[in-house]
Motif scaffolding. Structure first.
Motif, short mmCIF file in Angstrom:
data_model
loop_
_atom_site.label_atom_id
_atom_site.label_comp_id
_atom_site.label_asym_id
_atom_site.label_seq_id
_atom_site.Cartn_x
_atom_site.Cartn_y
_atom_site.Cartn_z
N CYS A 39 0.61 -0.66 -0.10
CA CYS A 39 -0.30 0.48 -0.41
C CYS A 39 0.56 1.08 0.05
O CYS A 39 2.34 1.08 0.37
N ASN A 41 1.46 3.18 1.95
CA ASN A 41 2.26 3.47 3.75
C ASN A 41 3.17 2.62 3.89
O ASN A 41 3.47 2.38 4.86
N HIS A 43 2.80 -1.32 3.54
CA HIS A 43 2.43 -2.48 4.29
C HIS A 43 2.52 -3.64 3.04
O HIS A 43 1.84 -2.99 2.30
N CYS A 98 -5.96 -1.77 1.86
CA CYS A 98 -5.20 -2.13 3.22
C CYS A 98 -5.43 -2.64 3.97
O CYS A 98 -6.18 -1.36 5.32
N GLU A 100 -4.04 -3.19 6.94
CA GLU A 100 -3.31 -2.64 8.15
C GLU A 100 -3.45 -1.04 8.91
O GLU A 100 -3.52 -1.32 9.69
N CYS A 101 -3.59 -0.28 7.84
CA CYS A 101 -4.19 1.13 7.85
C CYS A 101 -5.07 1.63 7.38
O CYS A 101 -5.40 2.83 6.98
N THR A 103 -5.99 2.42 4.47
CA THR A 103 -5.76 3.38 2.81
C THR A 103 -6.06 3.20 1.56
O THR A 103 -6.05 1.85 1.69
ZN ZN Z 1 -1.12 -0.13 4.53
#
Ligand code: ZN
Ligand code: ZN
Length: 157
Positions: A39, A41, A43, A98, A100-101, A103
């Motif tokens: 992503c 960011n 990840h 994503c 994880e975050c 986004t």
């Molecule tokens: Zn992410």
């Protein structure tokens, strides 16, 4: 350029050396295997259990209105196998996030099916010229891989 046809679509195969080494794309026996995808960011979305012939899949969250579904896509380009923890109807347009975050994946271009094609980064450097692109319409199998800004392999239906 070598091409492979099957009854459901057509995979345009990359030429030898089409990908930078850092992309870690494995091209073998008419299969294109993605082993990492990021992503914006950074990840890595290729994660989790090795359920795809011994390989990890691409893990995303699909958002349809208020609904969120965990998606695990086969890491082989053109392979429409996937595991969901909920229901997405064929033809629904899914916002891909994503896990994880949260986004949203960014837009690459419109697809022939009129939904947006979104992309993930192929390398840790997060250079958008090296990307893996998928259509956001569930059931549309369009995908492509880019290297240095050029589409080097593509699955069209
Ligand atoms: Zn992410
Ligand atoms: Zn599409």
């Amino acid at each position: 350029m070598e091409e492979r046809f099957d009854k459901e679509g057509r995979l345009i195969f990359p030429e030898k050396g089409a990908f930078p080494a850092k992309a870690k794309v494995i091209v073998r026996d008419k299969n294109i295997l993605v082993t990492q995808a990021y992503c914006r960011n950074g990840h890595n979305l290729v994660r989790g259990e090795k359920i795809w012939d011994g390989n990890r899949g691409i893990n995303l969250i699909g958002k349809i209105g208020e609904r969120k579904v965990n998606i695990n896509l086969s890491p082989y380009q053109g392979d429409n196998r996937r595991v969901l923890d909920g229901i997405i109807e064929k033809g629904e347009i899914v916002t891909l996030l994503c896990p994880e975050c949260g986004t949203e994946l960014e837009i690459f271009s419109p697809c022939g099916c009129s939904a947006d094609i979104v992309y993930m980064y192929l390398t840790e450097e997060l250079d958008p010229r090296d990307s893996i692109c998928v259509c956001s319409r569930f059931g549309c199998r369009y995908s492509c891989l880019t290297s240095r800004g050029k589409i080097v392999s593509e699955f069209t239906v």
